[in-house]
Design an enzyme around this catalytic site. Structure first.
Site, PDB file in Angstrom:
ATOM      1  CG  HIS A  43      -2.003   1.014   1.171  1.00 20.37           C
ATOM      2  ND1 HIS A  43      -3.247   0.730   0.629  1.00 20.37           N
ATOM      3  CD2 HIS A  43      -2.055   2.300   1.569  1.00 20.37           C
ATOM      4  CE1 HIS A  43      -4.009   1.800   0.712  1.00 20.37           C
ATOM      5  NE2 HIS A  43      -3.308   2.776   1.270  1.00 20.37           N
ATOM      6  CG  ASP A  45      -2.406   6.277   0.371  1.00 22.27           C
ATOM      7  OD1 ASP A  45      -3.402   6.012  -0.319  1.00 22.27           O
ATOM      8  OD2 ASP A  45      -2.257   5.865   1.532  1.00 22.27           O
ATOM      9  CD  GLU A 158      -6.825   3.220   1.805  1.00 20.85           C
ATOM     10  OE1 GLU A 158      -6.507   2.983   2.981  1.00 20.85           O
ATOM     11  OE2 GLU A 158      -6.251   4.086   1.115  1.00 20.85           O
ATOM     12  CG  HIS A 185     -10.701   4.755   4.035  1.00 19.64           C
ATOM     13  ND1 HIS A 185     -10.739   6.018   4.570  1.00 19.64           N
ATOM     14  CD2 HIS A 185      -9.397   4.383   4.036  1.00 19.64           C
ATOM     15  CE1 HIS A 185      -9.501   6.402   4.876  1.00 19.64           C
ATOM     16  NE2 HIS A 185      -8.670   5.428   4.570  1.00 19.64           N
ATOM     17  CG  HIS A 226      -9.117   1.155   6.394  1.00 17.02           C
ATOM     18  ND1 HIS A 226      -9.026   2.179   7.309  1.00 17.02           N
ATOM     19  CD2 HIS A 226      -8.121   1.372   5.499  1.00 17.02           C
ATOM     20  CE1 HIS A 226      -8.032   2.983   6.975  1.00 17.02           C
ATOM     21  NE2 HIS A 226      -7.456   2.513   5.892  1.00 17.02           N
ATOM     22  CG  HIS A 247      -2.777  -0.070   4.691  1.00 20.69           C
ATOM     23  ND1 HIS A 247      -3.810  -0.575   3.940  1.00 20.69           N
ATOM     24  CD2 HIS A 247      -3.172   1.185   5.053  1.00 20.69           C
ATOM     25  CE1 HIS A 247      -4.777   0.310   3.849  1.00 20.69           C
ATOM     26  NE2 HIS A 247      -4.424   1.387   4.524  1.00 20.69           N
ATOM     27  CG  ASP A 355      -0.935   4.154   5.015  1.00 21.97           C
ATOM     28  OD1 ASP A 355      -1.362   4.448   3.883  1.00 21.97           O
ATOM     29  OD2 ASP A 355      -1.527   4.482   6.064  1.00 21.97           O
TER      30      ASP A 355
END
Length: 423
Positions: A43, A45, A158, A185, A226, A247, A355
């Site tokens: 993961h 971003d 995500e 999420h 999540h 993650h 992350d």
């Protein structure tokens, strides 16, 4: 004098002293593992960072070196990006799931459009650096790109808001390159509960179960970072292919609701799945989380104490911050989460999902994507073998990806799951 014992001892000493028999240092063990099996991270971003920093206008964006992207005078201040080509190379990253994240509070119609925009910007970024980056459609493509020395990539959505509660949209996102979807999420969606929202469904509803089945059928990995514990268990009950936590940490080390509880870990092992340890300090370290909760409580208290006076509220919070410097965590805490996973379900179910560029801070020693060798050195110090480190780096994630593809291949004769369109 009988010299036989002396000669035998000297021979044994000489054998033990040869370079071939010399024990590798932790640093050398880590380096050897990462050279043979570069990191396949779950993961990152960067696509969201491009949206937030450049509104996805990237024709002149320099992804070779992003260390100058901080904006300390902004409100709030913006830190430099964690990721660029130079530091990915330094960190021995060979493959990356790029997160095409959009916010949980976006309505579903907006979320679908924004996800398409994030897929587009990811593809455009990769296309700008063909000598360094490649997008893979499957495990064979990914391994081929890695062997060619490129940083191979796949995309992951995500949050289920990205499909607008539509299996048709799910299938089209797969066709566009999305290879996993995190079911939620930070907020519940109409068909699944999040770990950080009030329970509404007690896990998945019937449509949520259909989503998992259809993801299995088409070869999209079910990602359970999540989601609530009930959603984890429901998805693991339904899924016929290995799942991932792209993650996450483990609750036994830090009891954050985002982390995986021990009650779920045996189910992950039985499923053949993988938990990819996150580097976000709040998820790693109970002390960091406690300080964050204390600061949130202080903000609420000050808001009540100074109604209508935001300047006084801000000044008082600044005083509190000065008296309570932000805590940090370290590489050792990341290794603690990995140790717990190894103890509970074995090394075959461990991966890494940093992350990066989705968090404001990272463990000391792993401040950006160049820091993976520090973690592998720490694990080697704790007795992890080179073969175990290779599994954690990328071998386990590749196994999961191939198993998901194999299950999808076995379902080629099965028709799509159909649901009526909304009217």
């Amino acid at each position: 004098m009988n010299k036989a014992p002396l000669l035998a001892g000297l021979a044994a000493f000489a054998l033990l002293s040869t370079p071939a028999m010399a024990q590798k240092s932790p640093e050398a063990t880590a380096e050897a593992a990462l050279k043979k099996a570069p990191v396949f991270d779950g993961h990152n971003d960067v696509p969201w960072a491009l949206r937030g920093r450049a509104d996805n206008v990237i024709n002149s964006f320099d992804f070779v070196d992003t260390t100058d992207t901080a904006k300390p005078d902004a409100t709030p201040p913006v830190i430099a990006m964690h990721t660029d080509l130079q530091r990915l190379r330094k960190g021995h990253v060979g493959a990356q799931f790029w997160s095409v994240y959009v916010p949980a509070n976006t309505n579903e119609q907006q979320a679908v459009q924004q996800t398409l925009e994030q897929i587009d910007v990811t593809k455009r970024l990769v296309a700008r650096y063909p000598n360094d980056l490649a997008l893979a459609a499957n495990s064979a493509d990914l391994e081929k790109a890695m062997k060619a020395g490129k940083i191979a990539g796949m995309m992951g959505m995500e949050g289920g808001q990205s499909i607008g509660s539509s299996l048709a949209v799910l299938r089209q996102m797969y066709d566009l390159g999305a290879r996993y979807m995190t079911l939620t999420h930070s907020k519940n969606i109409p068909w699944a509960d999040s770990a950080t929202d009030a329970p509404a469904l007690d896990g998945l509803n019937d449509f949520g179960r259909q989503v998992v089945r259809e993801m299995n059928r088409i070869g999209m990995i079910v990602d359970l970072s999540h989601v609530s514990e009930a959603t984890m268990k429901d998805a693991l009950e339904v899924s016929k292919a290995p799942v991932m936590f792209s993650h996450s940490g483990v609750r036994a080390v830090n009891p954050h609701p985002r982390n995986v509880p021990d009650s779920v870990l045996p189910l992950v092992k039985a499923n053949g799945g993988i938990v990819m340890i996150v580097f976000l300090p709040t998820f790693l370290d109970a002390d960091v989380r406690a300080q964050g909760l204390a600061r949130t409580a202080e903000q609420a208290r000050l808001k009540a104490l100074y109604p209508g006076d935001p300047a006084a509220e801000k000044a008082a919070l600044k005083t509190w911050d000065a008296a309570n410097p932000a805590l940090t965590t370290n590489v050792q805490k990341v290794a603690d989460h990995i140790d717990h996973l190894k103890k509970m379900i074995g090394v075959d179910h461990i991966g890494l999902g940093g992350d990066y560029d989705g968090m404001d801070s990272a463990p000391v020693g792993m401040e950006d994507v160049s820091g993976y060798p520090a973690l592998f050195t720490e694990l080697a110090k704790r007795g992890y073998s080179q073969a175990e480190l290779e599994k954690i780096a990328s071998g386990n994630m590749l196994r999961v990806l191939k198993a998901v593809e194999a299950y999808a291949a076995s379902q080629k004769g099965q028709p799509p799951v159909e649901t009526p369109v909304a009217k």
